[in-house]
Design a protein around this motif. Structure first.
Motif, short mmCIF file in Angstrom:
data_model
loop_
_atom_site.label_atom_id
_atom_site.label_comp_id
_atom_site.label_asym_id
_atom_site.label_seq_id
_atom_site.Cartn_x
_atom_site.Cartn_y
_atom_site.Cartn_z
N UNK A 47 -3.83 -0.79 -0.81
CA UNK A 47 -2.91 -1.60 -1.76
C UNK A 47 -2.83 -3.24 -1.43
N UNK A 48 -2.47 -3.31 -0.16
CA UNK A 48 -2.52 -4.62 0.30
C UNK A 48 -3.96 -5.41 0.14
N UNK A 49 -4.82 -4.73 0.54
CA UNK A 49 -6.37 -5.37 0.25
C UNK A 49 -6.49 -5.54 -1.24
N UNK A 50 -6.12 -4.72 -2.19
CA UNK A 50 -6.33 -5.12 -3.50
C UNK A 50 -5.48 -6.22 -4.02
N UNK A 51 -4.29 -6.12 -3.46
CA UNK A 51 -3.21 -7.22 -3.73
C UNK A 51 -4.09 -8.87 -3.49
N UNK A 52 -4.47 -8.77 -2.21
CA UNK A 52 -5.14 -10.02 -1.84
C UNK A 52 -6.21 -10.38 -2.65
N UNK A 53 -7.16 -9.39 -3.02
CA UNK A 53 -8.39 -9.62 -3.93
C UNK A 53 -8.02 -10.05 -5.30
N UNK A 54 -6.79 -9.27 -5.98
CA UNK A 54 -6.27 -9.77 -7.13
C UNK A 54 -5.91 -11.08 -7.00
N UNK A 55 -5.15 -11.43 -6.16
CA UNK A 55 -4.42 -12.91 -6.11
C UNK A 55 -5.69 -13.79 -6.13
N UNK A 56 -6.66 -13.65 -5.19
CA UNK A 56 -7.83 -14.40 -5.31
C UNK A 56 -8.66 -14.55 -6.88
N UNK A 57 -8.84 -13.17 -7.33
CA UNK A 57 -9.26 -13.25 -8.67
C UNK A 57 -8.68 -14.26 -9.72
N UNK A 58 -7.30 -14.05 -9.62
CA UNK A 58 -6.32 -14.76 -10.73
C UNK A 58 -6.43 -16.09 -10.27
#
Length: 132
Positions: A47-58
């Motif tokens: 979930x932490x990795x996904x949060x970082x990747x999602x923030x980058x994508x946004x």
């Protein structure tokens, strides 16, 4: 006394067997709890990795949207800033086309330019039914 010792030994063996079964059961529950804990930790880590990747994508999408908006505004401004002209009809090509049409249809023949279409009999001719 030896009967007492034999009786105590048998009871102590039974007690040791019960204790072994209880310990074995508790050990299995501990392993199951550790497995669940490891799975939960893996989910938290993902979930932490996904949060970082999602923030980058946004952030990338926001930048792309800004770039696209800038391009659209620039093109729109160019369209609005273009001078309004009516020179199209004055261009040599349009003048030649207009002159050619005037030669085909001289001024005196305005009545001949548009003729009504000839009457074409419909599918109900002679049947006595009126068309509506």
């Amino acid at each position: 006394m030896s009967a007492l010792i034999a009786r105590l030994a048998s009871w102590s063996l039974i007690a040791l067997a019960v204790a072994g079964v209880v310990i074995w059961g508790l050990w299995g529950r501990l392993e199951a709890a550790n497995t669940k804990l490891d799975a939960a930790n893996a989910v938290i880590e993902q979930a932490g990795k996904d949060k970082v990747a999602n923030a980058k994508a946004v952030q990338q999408l926001a930048q792309k949207l800004t770039d696209t908006e800038t391009k659209v505004v620039t093109v729109t401004e160019k369209v609005y800033a273009a001078p309004v002209t009516r020179d199209c009809a004055q261009s040599p090509a349009m003048r030649a086309a207009s002159d050619g049409l005037r030669q085909l249809f001289p001024v005196g023949q305005t009545d001949d330019r548009r003729q009504p279409a000839p009457a074409v009999p419909g599918p109900n001719v002679g049947s006595g039914q009126s068309q509506r």
